[in-house]
Design a protein around this motif. Structure first.
Motif, PDB file in Angstrom:
ATOM      1  N   GLU A  17       0.838  -1.188   0.099  1.00 54.17           N
ATOM      2  CA  GLU A  17       0.066  -0.027   0.001  1.00 54.17           C
ATOM      3  C   GLU A  17       0.869   1.259  -0.056  1.00 54.17           C
ATOM      4  O   GLU A  17       1.963   1.259   0.624  1.00 54.17           O
ATOM      5  CB  GLU A  17      -1.076   0.019   1.137  1.00 54.17           C
ATOM      6  CG  GLU A  17      -2.095  -1.048   1.096  1.00 54.17           C
ATOM      7  CD  GLU A  17      -1.824  -2.465   1.238  1.00 54.17           C
ATOM      8  OE1 GLU A  17      -2.399  -3.338   0.636  1.00 54.17           O
ATOM      9  OE2 GLU A  17      -0.805  -2.717   1.957  1.00 54.17           O
ATOM     10  N   GLU A  18       0.252   2.240  -0.600  1.00 56.36           N
ATOM     11  CA  GLU A  18       0.921   3.457  -0.912  1.00 56.36           C
ATOM     12  C   GLU A  18       0.771   4.538   0.478  1.00 56.36           C
ATOM     13  O   GLU A  18       1.883   5.569   0.573  1.00 56.36           O
ATOM     14  CB  GLU A  18       0.589   4.214  -2.067  1.00 56.36           C
ATOM     15  CG  GLU A  18       0.939   3.499  -3.032  1.00 56.36           C
ATOM     16  CD  GLU A  18       0.175   4.286  -4.220  1.00 56.36           C
ATOM     17  OE1 GLU A  18      -0.356   5.198  -4.372  1.00 56.36           O
ATOM     18  OE2 GLU A  18       0.211   3.686  -5.519  1.00 56.36           O
ATOM     19  N   GLY A  19      -0.051   4.286   1.313  1.00 57.72           N
ATOM     20  CA  GLY A  19      -0.124   5.147   2.275  1.00 57.72           C
ATOM     21  C   GLY A  19      -0.775   6.456   2.034  1.00 57.72           C
ATOM     22  O   GLY A  19      -0.933   7.750   2.653  1.00 57.72           O
ATOM     23  N   THR A  20      -1.684   6.561   0.820  1.00 54.70           N
ATOM     24  CA  THR A  20      -2.406   7.637   0.314  1.00 54.70           C
ATOM     25  C   THR A  20      -3.808   7.200   1.127  1.00 54.70           C
ATOM     26  O   THR A  20      -4.208   6.227   1.193  1.00 54.70           O
ATOM     27  CB  THR A  20      -2.426   7.933  -1.038  1.00 54.70           C
ATOM     28  OG1 THR A  20      -2.893   6.566  -1.580  1.00 54.70           O
ATOM     29  CG2 THR A  20      -0.960   7.803  -1.632  1.00 54.70           C
ATOM     30  N   VAL A  21      -4.710   8.496   0.722  1.00 52.33           N
ATOM     31  CA  VAL A  21      -6.032   8.145   1.330  1.00 52.33           C
ATOM     32  C   VAL A  21      -6.702   7.324   0.373  1.00 52.33           C
ATOM     33  O   VAL A  21      -7.828   6.651   0.651  1.00 52.33           O
ATOM     34  CB  VAL A  21      -6.751   9.797   1.090  1.00 52.33           C
ATOM     35  CG1 VAL A  21      -7.041  10.018  -0.332  1.00 52.33           C
ATOM     36  CG2 VAL A  21      -8.096   9.810   1.971  1.00 52.33           C
ATOM     37  N   ILE A  29      -2.388   2.480   4.365  1.00 50.35           N
ATOM     38  CA  ILE A  29      -1.946   1.085   4.999  1.00 50.35           C
ATOM     39  C   ILE A  29      -2.640   0.745   5.981  1.00 50.35           C
ATOM     40  O   ILE A  29      -3.333   1.352   6.980  1.00 50.35           O
ATOM     41  CB  ILE A  29      -0.536   1.510   5.424  1.00 50.35           C
ATOM     42  CG1 ILE A  29       0.327   2.185   4.268  1.00 50.35           C
ATOM     43  CG2 ILE A  29       0.191   0.487   6.198  1.00 50.35           C
ATOM     44  CD1 ILE A  29       1.461   3.182   5.073  1.00 50.35           C
ATOM     45  N   PRO A  30      -3.036  -0.794   5.994  1.00 50.37           N
ATOM     46  CA  PRO A  30      -3.706  -1.539   7.140  1.00 50.37           C
ATOM     47  C   PRO A  30      -2.940  -1.337   8.229  1.00 50.37           C
ATOM     48  O   PRO A  30      -1.837  -1.811   8.325  1.00 50.37           O
ATOM     49  CB  PRO A  30      -3.947  -2.900   6.493  1.00 50.37           C
ATOM     50  CG  PRO A  30      -3.698  -2.822   4.995  1.00 50.37           C
ATOM     51  CD  PRO A  30      -2.650  -1.810   4.751  1.00 50.37           C
ATOM     52  N   GLY A  86       1.997  12.195   7.789  1.00 49.21           N
ATOM     53  CA  GLY A  86       1.695  12.387   6.354  1.00 49.21           C
ATOM     54  C   GLY A  86       0.854  11.224   5.723  1.00 49.21           C
ATOM     55  O   GLY A  86       0.276  11.391   4.694  1.00 49.21           O
ATOM     56  N   LEU A  87       1.318   9.802   6.200  1.00 53.36           N
ATOM     57  CA  LEU A  87       0.808   8.681   5.641  1.00 53.36           C
ATOM     58  C   LEU A  87      -0.666   8.319   6.210  1.00 53.36           C
ATOM     59  O   LEU A  87      -1.271   8.713   7.180  1.00 53.36           O
ATOM     60  CB  LEU A  87       1.613   7.553   6.035  1.00 53.36           C
ATOM     61  CG  LEU A  87       3.056   7.637   4.917  1.00 53.36           C
ATOM     62  CD1 LEU A  87       3.735   6.395   5.295  1.00 53.36           C
ATOM     63  CD2 LEU A  87       2.810   7.857   3.715  1.00 53.36           C
ATOM     64  N   TYR A  88      -1.482   7.689   5.316  1.00 59.17           N
ATOM     65  CA  TYR A  88      -2.805   7.308   5.870  1.00 59.17           C
ATOM     66  C   TYR A  88      -2.862   5.825   6.035  1.00 59.17           C
ATOM     67  O   TYR A  88      -2.270   5.061   5.644  1.00 59.17           O
ATOM     68  CB  TYR A  88      -3.805   7.452   4.696  1.00 59.17           C
ATOM     69  CG  TYR A  88      -4.000   9.076   4.193  1.00 59.17           C
ATOM     70  CD1 TYR A  88      -5.050   9.791   4.893  1.00 59.17           C
ATOM     71  CD2 TYR A  88      -3.002   9.803   3.428  1.00 59.17           C
ATOM     72  CE1 TYR A  88      -5.222  11.133   4.444  1.00 59.17           C
ATOM     73  CE2 TYR A  88      -3.365  11.192   3.207  1.00 59.17           C
ATOM     74  CZ  TYR A  88      -4.519  11.865   3.680  1.00 59.17           C
ATOM     75  OH  TYR A  88      -4.732  12.997   3.469  1.00 59.17           O
ATOM     76  N   TYR A  89      -3.583   5.413   7.232  1.00 57.94           N
ATOM     77  CA  TYR A  89      -3.783   4.190   7.639  1.00 57.94           C
ATOM     78  C   TYR A  89      -5.312   3.888   7.713  1.00 57.94           C
ATOM     79  O   TYR A  89      -5.924   4.813   7.963  1.00 57.94           O
ATOM     80  CB  TYR A  89      -3.219   4.057   8.995  1.00 57.94           C
ATOM     81  CG  TYR A  89      -1.634   4.392   8.953  1.00 57.94           C
ATOM     82  CD1 TYR A  89      -0.667   3.222   8.786  1.00 57.94           C
ATOM     83  CD2 TYR A  89      -1.122   5.696   9.072  1.00 57.94           C
ATOM     84  CE1 TYR A  89       0.773   3.552   8.727  1.00 57.94           C
ATOM     85  CE2 TYR A  89       0.185   6.008   8.994  1.00 57.94           C
ATOM     86  CZ  TYR A  89       1.042   5.025   8.626  1.00 57.94           C
ATOM     87  OH  TYR A  89       2.288   5.035   8.700  1.00 57.94           O
TER      88      TYR A  89
END
Length: 80
Positions: free
Chosen positions: A26-30, A34-35, A45-48
């Motif tokens: 996963e890229e960590g974008t919206v 990332i699970p 800055g990353l999305y989970y």
């Protein structure tokens, strides 16, 4: 190549503090968060995603954290 002692294998119960998870899928974008598995370092800055809820990291943890992301709102993450 790494060699592991049979009693301390990654993913076994009780070895969480010995290993860090590296997510390359996963890229960590919206759109591709990332699970989160309750034993991860969070990067600003990353999305989970956890329990179908997306969070954005507002402050890097610097080490793995173990609480649900919902408990870290206002400290390390914000709900999107």
């Amino acid at each position: 190549t790494y060699t592991f002692v049979d009693t301390y294998l990654p993913g076994d119960t009780g070895t969480e503090s010995l290993f860090s998870e590296i997510n390359e899928a996963e890229e960590g974008t919206v759109d591709n968060p990332i699970p989160y598995n309750n034993n991860m370092e969070l990067t600003e800055g990353l999305y989970y995603i956890q329990n179908d809820v997306i969070y954005r990291c507002t402050r890097s943890t610097g080490q793995p954290v173990y609480h649900d992301l919902s408990a870290l709102v206002g400290l390390y993450v914000e709900q999107v």
